[in-house]
Design an enzyme around this catalytic site. Sequence first.
Site, short mmCIF file in Angstrom:
data_model
loop_
_atom_site.label_atom_id
_atom_site.label_comp_id
_atom_site.label_asym_id
_atom_site.label_seq_id
_atom_site.Cartn_x
_atom_site.Cartn_y
_atom_site.Cartn_z
N LYS A 275 32.01 41.20 34.68
CA LYS A 275 32.55 41.46 36.03
C LYS A 275 33.22 42.83 36.03
O LYS A 275 34.10 43.09 35.22
CB LYS A 275 33.57 40.38 36.40
CG LYS A 275 34.40 40.70 37.65
CD LYS A 275 35.41 39.60 37.99
CE LYS A 275 36.33 40.02 39.13
NZ LYS A 275 37.36 39.00 39.46
N LYS A 287 45.44 40.08 48.95
CA LYS A 287 46.44 39.66 47.96
C LYS A 287 47.83 40.13 48.39
O LYS A 287 47.95 41.14 49.08
CB LYS A 287 46.11 40.32 46.60
CG LYS A 287 44.91 39.74 45.90
CD LYS A 287 44.75 40.36 44.51
CE LYS A 287 43.55 39.79 43.80
NZ LYS A 287 43.69 38.36 43.45
N ASP A 298 40.51 44.65 36.88
CA ASP A 298 39.57 43.59 37.26
C ASP A 298 38.13 43.94 36.87
O ASP A 298 37.20 43.22 37.20
CB ASP A 298 39.70 43.30 38.76
CG ASP A 298 39.39 41.86 39.12
OD1 ASP A 298 39.42 41.01 38.22
OD2 ASP A 298 39.11 41.60 40.31
N ASP A 357 38.70 36.68 48.25
CA ASP A 357 39.36 37.02 46.98
C ASP A 357 38.69 36.31 45.79
O ASP A 357 38.96 36.64 44.64
CB ASP A 357 40.85 36.65 47.06
CG ASP A 357 41.68 37.35 46.00
OD1 ASP A 357 41.16 38.27 45.34
OD2 ASP A 357 42.86 36.96 45.83
N GLU A 359 35.87 36.87 44.63
CA GLU A 359 34.73 37.79 44.69
C GLU A 359 33.99 37.93 43.36
O GLU A 359 32.81 38.25 43.35
CB GLU A 359 35.20 39.18 45.17
CG GLU A 359 35.76 40.13 44.09
CD GLU A 359 37.02 39.61 43.40
OE1 GLU A 359 37.67 38.71 43.95
OE2 GLU A 359 37.34 40.10 42.31
N ARG A 361 33.00 35.75 41.23
CA ARG A 361 31.90 34.79 41.08
C ARG A 361 30.71 35.18 41.97
O ARG A 361 29.57 34.85 41.65
CB ARG A 361 32.41 33.37 41.38
CG ARG A 361 32.92 33.17 42.75
CD ARG A 361 33.77 31.90 42.88
NE ARG A 361 35.13 32.08 42.38
CZ ARG A 361 36.07 31.15 42.43
NH1 ARG A 361 35.80 29.96 42.93
NH2 ARG A 361 37.30 31.39 41.97
N1 BES Z 1 40.69 39.14 39.88
C1 BES Z 1 41.23 37.91 40.33
C2 BES Z 1 41.76 37.04 39.20
C3 BES Z 1 42.93 37.57 38.42
C4 BES Z 1 44.20 37.13 38.72
C5 BES Z 1 42.75 38.44 37.37
C6 BES Z 1 45.28 37.59 37.99
C7 BES Z 1 43.83 38.91 36.64
C8 BES Z 1 45.09 38.47 36.95
C9 BES Z 1 40.15 37.12 41.08
O1 BES Z 1 39.21 37.86 41.77
C10 BES Z 1 40.85 36.29 42.08
O2 BES Z 1 41.44 36.83 42.96
N2 BES Z 1 40.78 34.97 41.92
C11 BES Z 1 41.43 34.07 42.81
C12 BES Z 1 40.51 32.92 43.09
C13 BES Z 1 40.96 32.04 44.21
C14 BES Z 1 40.87 32.78 45.54
C15 BES Z 1 40.08 30.80 44.26
C16 BES Z 1 42.72 33.59 42.16
O3 BES Z 1 42.75 33.40 40.95
O4 BES Z 1 43.70 33.45 42.87
ZN ZN Z 2 38.87 39.77 41.05
MN MN Z 3 39.87 38.37 43.72
#
Ligand code: BES
Ligand code: ZN
Ligand code: MN
Length: 505
Positions: A275, A287, A298, A357, A359, A361
Amino acid sequence: MAYKVLNNIGLIDTSTNALTSLKTGLLVIVVNKDTNKDSAFKDLNKVSKSYISKTIASHLKDSGSSILLPKIDGIEAENIMLVKGLDTSAPMHKWISSYQAIAKKANSINAKDLSIMSGAVSPSGKDELWLIEMIAKTVESNVYIFSETKNKTAKKPSVKKLTIVTTGLKGTDLTKAKAAAKKGYAIGEGVNTAKYLGDLPANHCTPRIIERKVKAMTKDFPKLKVKSFNEKDLEKMGMGSFLSVSRGSAEPARMMVIEYKGGKPSEKPVALVGKGVTFDTGGVSIKPSPAMDEMKWDMCGAATVFGVMSTLARVNANVNVVGVMACAENMCSSTATKPGDVVTSMSGQTIEILNTDAEGRLILADALTYVGKYKPSHVIDMATLTGAVVVALGRHASGVMANDQHLADMIIDAGEESGDRAWQLPLWDEHQSCTKTRYADLANIGGGREAGTIHAAAFLSKFTNDYKWAHIDIAATASHSSPIKAGTGRPVPLLSELLLSKKLK
Ligand code: BES
Ligand code: ZN
Ligand code: MN
């Protein structure tokens, strides 16, 4: 472009080199039960009028503790550091931590070079070659300092050379030891490649900038063949899921595919998919502001692919590997994907994007479909995918989920061996229910507040039916959060170990 820090890693043996006359910025002596009997140590101690042995007796009580000594008359080293070695029963990652501290100390005292007399004591089950490889890898990747975007206040690594001091190694043993050091050096360089790309601010590390860096790497490593796909190419391939992420950004997406063929032509490749979200605002599902800067890391899954591929080429590994770096910027604008939008993935499955968010996946779905064309023996994706993995496992282990238990076992094993640990979470049929929706074949979120890491993997599993697959969630391990805020280069050590040990069958 090379991402190494040290100019040189050398090996000298005390049977042919007197340690008292070794000119070095910092001489580190790792003290263990045999140190007293070592003749090179005895010479040093004698010249110091037993100052060294007295200091050890009075000050070095606990394993891993250390003391820095001032210059001693008659010994050329500018500084000497005594470190109490670990028990052979201590786990591998603890050994690595103690060498991380040594490398960092050398930079902090501005030593120009570092010489380490490790003693031939290794953790149980490991030989001196393991120790030498580990020292080379750990020192190279821990003298690294990011300073590219500092101008007036830049601090560059002072340490430019590592000398590993061995005792009684000659002939083929010495040759093997040199090869181990070289391998460790190459893995350390791969780790630095991943750290560097991660540490670059997002405006210095867009998908197109990454593309340029990947292409530049083929000059150093002609064995790496790079293909790059722009948004038009991705559209032609039907990657509506991937493209939904970059829609809101002025920065176009890129997908780089790096092929390395070092094994038999008939051997199916292992595919690595990373990713590469160069910045994740969350999109319309934006966010919160605090710590949003950390979303520049990321793209560490893609950076890992870059690091591992360069390591394979550097050591001429006899494996076939294809690495995919799926890069995009997730922004919020009038062209951005909106919650509820439905897109069609390359697999043909439609996806309702309930949260923009989630994204990572969406990008991986299409990249994972794409690698199927290589008929890979195994596919491993690495992604900073969920905040939930930080909650589930903390910051020491990456999260592993797989549709093949042997592959998961091998990954966890390689994590232990390399000190870059991983831990498995289940991925059961029962976890699949989350992907149901009235408006598309799949939804990109589900499960509410429960098991977010597993539900993300469950989504990915809808695109990985054709091969053996494992997913490594590195959201907790690829970077240190505030206040340290730095890339770690993980899981480059784990994957390098996995691929170079050739245990993946
Ligand atoms: N890039 C984030 C995950 C992340 C969070 C990486 C903290 C490093 C530190 C990912 O794209 C994301 O935002 N995931 C969401 C998923 C949710 C919307 C189902 C998350 O973890 O909140
Ligand atoms: Zn992300
Ligand atoms: Mn995200």
